[in-house]
Design an enzyme around this catalytic site. Structure first.
Site, PDB file in Angstrom:
ATOM      1  CE  LYS A 121      39.719  22.699  61.783  1.00 32.59           C
ATOM      2  NZ  LYS A 121      39.338  21.319  61.584  1.00 32.59           N
ATOM      3  CB  CYS A 525      39.916  24.996  75.409  1.00 34.60           C
ATOM      4  SG  CYS A 525      40.899  26.480  75.711  1.00 34.60           S
ATOM      5  CG  HIS A 703      33.599  30.140  64.582  1.00 34.11           C
ATOM      6  ND1 HIS A 703      32.980  29.470  63.550  1.00 34.11           N
ATOM      7  CD2 HIS A 703      34.074  29.189  65.413  1.00 34.11           C
ATOM      8  CE1 HIS A 703      33.099  28.171  63.756  1.00 34.11           C
ATOM      9  NE2 HIS A 703      33.751  27.976  64.879  1.00 34.11           N
TER      10      HIS A 703
END
Length: 764
Positions: A121, A525, A703
């Site tokens: 993050k 998104c 991912h």
């Protein structure tokens, strides 16, 4: 005259054009030239939307991540991607996601992919960046082509350009040393490259360069503070003016340092650090520009323009043209344009400002300061009416919810028995093997699922047809899991658009945009729901779907919920009450759902808290206050169940080692975390902390499209077994599978189940 500028603009496009362009390129459905043309088109459009500013950011556009962009600008490529055929963009995507376009990989002989860069993050936001990698022998070499090309594009379009780069200390601070070296030892090699970059930008006509150093709002030791002085005294000889940009928090003990660095201007987050502005002004020499971030770049509420002017007018009188106005940070973290929203309730819509509207607020403030409030009286009157309407709205305030909060007691957060007692009862009930396998919750959101959801929302199919379609997808997920041999199943979440939005849609106190997308990472998104009022749960949200899924199998079926802290941190949250109060409201609502699932016979319930860590304040001194109310919120949600009901939680892509005690205090029976990209580095905490409950260290990086090797997963789990008793270990992916395709998921999970079988045979 007060000037206006922006620190960064959303790069994805109002209709997520960048997302779709990237995914098309990666699949080989479009060319590199088409992708580059899309990037140029988006930049041109976004610069046009900022034309009213005195200075417009250039270099804030990225095909994946601005930190990864900086790594390539500095020539800091991981060794594993060097030597491949293809251009720099191919290697860029290899670092970002493990592989580039299908056609590029076939040409390079790289079809199996490489290890993607670690992702974590960006400070305390929900944006993810690719972590720079360092070693003692790391060298740097300038490649300014990206910035130079964009600067030339901007100049051709008549843009008053201000290049944006990440500063050298923040860049080093964000990265990880892959050996025992000290990252600061690399500064001497890094600074000459930065100096050449700045001079290159000057030669291209840049007068100002925004150099982002948000690390200044964190606690820095003496070595890092000394490094700041060293770095900027070396860079002061550059031929451009430097605007040192800080954001996301207060400078505190770094205030004097930031004020005295040899730069031409300083930007501060005047939303979160307003109380420091007077002290900063007293420290700055009269020659320096002061940029104040007066519009919140992290949230979507309208600014109280009258209150802002009351504060700014004396500062403008004092500073004159040394005063610049800007959003508090890059507008990357908010949606593009509120004008696209035609279905939002009119009252809620009137309270909001997306990126374009925030720039209009900036224009109004500057116009009022430079020419008087009367020059923009109509805009100020409309703003005042919206601010007052929100404050008085009965939709925001629910007396019943406030009364329920008054009844909170410590007993709500306590399980009936300690973990050791619960674990025995759960083992007898669930009868799971050693190294039980499960997934994190979601399965691929196929085109058929998305089409059915779109048709239902558009009124093209009725509710019965939609529900039948979702049940068919749930049945498919159950069949596939049984065929794979997984031990604890999930229903696959076919009916869910997003792990937060889905719940927000069923809670009072939320509103939803159609096009309020923000970038999480790469092409991913999210559309955060808008939490505007007191929260309550009118009816059960997930019970029917979980009951249906359980009816299809004799194996345990996990009920899947999103926890209160994650719902809070992944929403646009109201700013008129403490975040803790809002989180407790969410906790009570989700607690009701947990208890209803248990009553329905669901005896394994996962309450995801993926965003627990990202809510941490940037300063450690403030961590405990946050962790106290965040952990309490989770415990209120989870701990009303019987001992036989097994509570899971999941956290992904964050560093946990320094908050492991608080994670243990959550007292979940099983926690699943990400460890695949970090090669089990996140389990280092267990060398010195005796974690008491069960844990599933993720062994499959979802991912990346790469298929994990069974032996690699076995090796990762054996590393975990060195720290945690094997009887308390689970085998699982590191996150949900909604973004993957079935043709990737099936072989990956097959390998994962095979790895578990090997572990049962080899690990005692």
């Amino acid at each position: 005259m007060a000037l206006t500028h922006n620190l960064g603009f959303p790069r994805i496009g109002a209709k997520r054009e960048l997302k779709f362009g990237l995914e098309s390129y990666w699949k080989g459905q479009s060319t590199r030239d088409e992708l580059e043309a899309l990037g140029a088109h988006l930049r041109e459009r976004h610069w046009g939307k900022q034309a009213q500013l005195d200075l417009v950011p250039v270099g804030d556009f990225s095909f994946y991540d601005q930190v990864l962009d900086m790594s390539f600008t500095l020539g800091n490529l991981p060794e594993r991607v060097r030597g491949f055929q293809g251009d720099a963009l191919d290697n860029y995507f290899r670092v970002a996601r493990g592989r580039s376009a299908q056609s590029a990989e076939a040409h390079a002989g790289c079809c199996g992919g490489v290890a993607a860069g670690e992702m974590t993050k960006w400070f305390d936001t929900n944006y993810h960046y690719i972590v720079p990698e360092f070693a003692a022998d790391t060298t740097f070499a300038l490649d300014a082509s990206r910035l130079v090309e964009q600067l030339r594009e901007a100049r051709e379009q008549g843009v008053a350009a201000k290049p944006v780069i990440i500063g050298p200390l923040t860049y080093l601070w964000l990265g990880k040393a892959k050996d025992d070296s000290n990252k600061l030892d690399l500064l001497a090699r890094l600074l000459p490259v930065y100096a050449r970059l700045l001079d290159t930008l000057a030669d291209e006509g840049a007068e100002w360069v925004q150099i982002d150093e948000p690390v200044l709002v964190t606690e820095l030791d003496a070595d890092w503070r000394h490094a700041f002085n060293l770095a900027y005294h070396e860079l002061k000889a550059s031929k451009v003016k430097l605007l040192l940009a800080t954001y996301f928090g207060t400078l505190q003990e770094n205030l004097h340092l930031a004020a005295n660095l040899p730069v031409a201007g300083v930007h501060v987050d005047a939303v979160r650090a307003r109380d420091e502005v007077e002290s900063l002004l007293n420290l700055l020499p009269a020659s320096k520009v002061v940029s104040l971030g007066v519009i919140d770049g992290r949230n979507i509420w309208k600014t109280d323009l009258a209150a802002a002017l009351d504060w700014l007018e004396p500062l403008h009188e004092r500073l004159g043209d040394r005063l610049w106005l800007a959003p508090s940070c890059s507008l990357l973290h908010v949606p593009v344009d509120l004008d696209s929203e035609q279905r939002l309730e009119a009252d809620v819509r009137s309270w909001l400002a997306f990126a374009r509207q925030k720039l209009e607020e900036l224009r109004v403030l500057a116009f009022a300061l430079n020419f008087g409030r009367a020059a923009v009286q109509a805009e100020l009157d409309a703003n005042r009416a919206a601010i007052e309407a929100r404050r008085a709205s009965p939709r925001v305030h629910n007396p019943a919810v406030k009364a329920a909060l008054q009844q909170l007691t410590a007993a709500l957060g306590q399980r009936k028995s300690p973990y050791a007692v619960r674990a025995t009862k759960q083992a007898a009930h669930l009868k799971l093997p050693k190294f039980p396998t499960t997934t994190i919750g979601s399965f691929p959101q196929t085109p058929d699922i998305r089409q059915a959801r779109s048709q239902f929302k558009a009124g093209e199919i009725d509710a019965a047809t939609y529900r039948a379609a979702m049940k068919a997808e749930i049945a498919r997920s159950v069949r596939e899991q049984e065929a794979l041999g997984l031990d604890v199943l999930v229903h696959g979440e076919a009916e869910r658009n997003d792990m937060v939005e889905y719940f927000g849609e069923q809670l009072d106190g939320y509103a939803f945009s159609q096009f309020g997308w923000v970038q999480s990472y790469g092409s991913r998104c999210v559309k955060p729901p808008i939490l505007f009022g007191d929260i309550s749960r009118p009816k059960a949200m997930t019970v029917e779907w979980s009951q249906y899924a359980q009816s299809l199998t004799d194996k345990p079926m996990k009920g899947m919920l999103t926890g209160p802290v994650t719902i809070l941190n992944w929403s646009f949250v109201r700013d008129d009450q403490p975040r803790a109060t809002t989180c407790w409201q969410l906790a009570l609502a989700i607690r009701e759902e947990v208890l209803d699932l248990e009553k329905a016979g669901v005896r394994v319930i996962q309450i995801d808290e993926a965003a627990l860590r990202e809510g941490l304040p940037l300063r450690r001194a403030q961590w405990q206050e946050y962790l106290d109310w965040a952990v309490t919120s989770f415990r209120i949600t989870a701990n009303g169940v019987e001992d036989e009901t097994q509570i899971h939680t999941h956290m992904c892509y964050s560093e946990f080692n320094d908050i492991i005690a608080s994670i243990a205090d959550m007292d979940a029976d099983v926690i699943t975390i990400e460890t695949s990209r970090s090669d089990m580095e996140l389990l280092d905490a267990f060398d010195h902390f005796n974690y008491p409950n069960e844990i599933g260290p993720g062994v499959y990086d979802i991912h990346s499209p790469n298929i994990p090797d069974p032996q690699h997963m076995v090796d990762l789990m054996k590393k975990a077994a060195e720290r945690i008793p094997a009887e308390r270990l689970w085998v699982n992916p590191d996150c949900g599978l909604k973004t993957r395709q079935w043709n990737e998921v099936i072989p990956a999970l097959t390998n994962m189940v095979d790895a578990a079988r090997v572990l049962r045979a080899e690990v005692v």
